[in-house]
Design a protein around this motif. Structure first.
Motif, PDB file in Angstrom:
ATOM      1  N   UNK A   1       1.143  -1.509  -0.156  1.00  0.00           N
ATOM      2  CA  UNK A   1      -0.271  -0.185  -0.081  1.00  0.00           C
ATOM      3  C   UNK A   1       1.073   1.475  -0.166  1.00  0.00           C
ATOM      4  N   UNK A   2       0.412   2.408  -0.953  1.00  0.00           N
ATOM      5  CA  UNK A   2       1.337   3.160  -1.114  1.00  0.00           C
ATOM      6  C   UNK A   2       0.537   4.653  -0.622  1.00  0.00           C
ATOM      7  N   UNK A   3       1.435   4.516   0.851  1.00  0.00           N
ATOM      8  CA  UNK A   3       0.840   5.921   1.236  1.00  0.00           C
ATOM      9  C   UNK A   3       1.073   7.519   0.867  1.00  0.00           C
ATOM     10  N   UNK A   4       2.130   7.111   0.088  1.00  0.00           N
ATOM     11  CA  UNK A   4       3.129   8.456   0.129  1.00  0.00           C
ATOM     12  C   UNK A   4       2.541   9.650  -0.900  1.00  0.00           C
ATOM     13  N   UNK A   5       3.234  10.244  -1.560  1.00  0.00           N
ATOM     14  CA  UNK A   5       2.470  11.509  -2.648  1.00  0.00           C
ATOM     15  C   UNK A   5       3.470  11.238  -3.799  1.00  0.00           C
ATOM     16  N   UNK A   6       4.227  10.153  -3.674  1.00  0.00           N
ATOM     17  CA  UNK A   6       4.671   9.802  -5.266  1.00  0.00           C
ATOM     18  C   UNK A   6       4.675   8.538  -5.366  1.00  0.00           C
ATOM     19  N   UNK A   7       4.368   8.351  -6.535  1.00  0.00           N
ATOM     20  CA  UNK A   7       5.035   6.441  -6.784  1.00  0.00           C
ATOM     21  C   UNK A   7       6.770   6.187  -5.821  1.00  0.00           C
ATOM     22  N   UNK A   8       5.983   5.135  -5.968  1.00  0.00           N
ATOM     23  CA  UNK A   8       7.144   3.451  -5.122  1.00  0.00           C
ATOM     24  C   UNK A   8       6.933   2.393  -6.194  1.00  0.00           C
ATOM     25  N   UNK A   9       8.022   1.427  -5.974  1.00  0.00           N
ATOM     26  CA  UNK A   9       8.178   0.710  -5.924  1.00  0.00           C
ATOM     27  C   UNK A   9       9.022  -0.575  -5.108  1.00  0.00           C
ATOM     28  N   UNK A  10       8.261  -1.766  -5.206  1.00  0.00           N
ATOM     29  CA  UNK A  10       8.885  -2.789  -4.247  1.00  0.00           C
ATOM     30  C   UNK A  10       9.891  -4.091  -4.878  1.00  0.00           C
ATOM     31  N   UNK A  11      10.561  -3.452  -5.164  1.00  0.00           N
ATOM     32  CA  UNK A  11      11.470  -4.967  -6.246  1.00  0.00           C
ATOM     33  C   UNK A  11      12.999  -5.362  -6.064  1.00  0.00           C
ATOM     34  N   UNK A  12      13.082  -6.689  -5.914  1.00  0.00           N
ATOM     35  CA  UNK A  12      14.054  -7.258  -5.474  1.00  0.00           C
ATOM     36  C   UNK A  12      15.271  -6.498  -6.149  1.00  0.00           C
ATOM     37  N   UNK A  13      16.461  -6.788  -5.663  1.00  0.00           N
ATOM     38  CA  UNK A  13      17.736  -6.576  -6.041  1.00  0.00           C
ATOM     39  C   UNK A  13      18.527  -7.760  -6.817  1.00  0.00           C
ATOM     40  N   UNK A  14      17.841  -8.935  -6.377  1.00  0.00           N
ATOM     41  CA  UNK A  14      18.437  -9.993  -7.690  1.00  0.00           C
ATOM     42  C   UNK A  14      17.441  -9.840  -8.784  1.00  0.00           C
ATOM     43  N   UNK A  15      18.251 -10.338  -9.655  1.00  0.00           N
ATOM     44  CA  UNK A  15      17.181  -9.537 -11.321  1.00  0.00           C
ATOM     45  C   UNK A  15      16.111 -11.350 -10.886  1.00  0.00           C
ATOM     46  N   UNK A  16      14.184  -9.952 -11.337  1.00  0.00           N
ATOM     47  CA  UNK A  16      13.831 -10.802 -11.415  1.00  0.00           C
ATOM     48  C   UNK A  16      13.016 -11.768 -10.428  1.00  0.00           C
ATOM     49  N   UNK A  17      13.947 -12.104  -9.168  1.00  0.00           N
ATOM     50  CA  UNK A  17      12.677 -12.350  -7.875  1.00  0.00           C
ATOM     51  C   UNK A  17      10.572 -11.916  -8.029  1.00  0.00           C
ATOM     52  N   UNK A  18      10.894  -9.880  -7.138  1.00  0.00           N
ATOM     53  CA  UNK A  18       9.680  -9.490  -7.600  1.00  0.00           C
ATOM     54  C   UNK A  18      10.403  -8.296  -8.073  1.00  0.00           C
ATOM     55  N   UNK A  19       8.727  -8.311  -8.131  1.00  0.00           N
ATOM     56  CA  UNK A  19       8.551  -6.541  -8.849  1.00  0.00           C
ATOM     57  C   UNK A  19       7.293  -5.893  -8.641  1.00  0.00           C
TER      58      UNK A  19
END
Length: 130
Positions: free
Chosen positions: A74-92
């Protein structure tokens, strides 16, 4: 014997009082006091897991889940964000707009999986799969 008017007045007063008492009786917690301070809940596949983004930070930054578990962000901030794994392709999650939510599936491989916001690399966290 009381008059019909007196009985109606008594019923008019008693009905709301009875309704409130019935509502209060249904609001008990069944003796469950909830988690005690210091408890660290561990998610299971049946539990809903939520990661919140607020003030350019992940809450919680370190999240523990089961293999393959779905995580809601849930993004409760005022701008867009991601949750992106730093290990290639694990999750994003891809870009999650302000006020919106997204999901991702935890890796099936146990261990620690660091993640970041691809739009704000100073935001970091760790997903631990157990």
């Amino acid at each position: 014997m009381s008059s019909p008017l007196a009985r109606r007045r008594a019923a008019t007063v008693a009905a709301p009082v009875l309704a409130v008492l019935m509502l209060l009786a249904g609001c008990g917690n069944g003796g469950d006091t909830g988690p005690t301070p210091g408890d660290t809940p561990t998610a299971t596949a049946e539990d809903a897991v939520t990661l919140t983004i607020q003030n350019f930070a992940y809450e919680p930054a370190d999240l523990e889940v089961s293999p393959g578990q779905e995580v809601t962000v849930i993004n409760r901030d005022t701008v867009a964000h991601t949750v992106t794994s730093t290990e290639d392709g694990e999750f994003d999650t891809g870009s999650i707009a302000s006020g919106e939510s997204g999901t991702f599936t935890a890796p099936s491989e146990t261990g620690s999986h660091p993640y970041t916001c691809s739009l704000h690399p100073n935001m970091r966290g760790t997903l631990t799969v157990r």
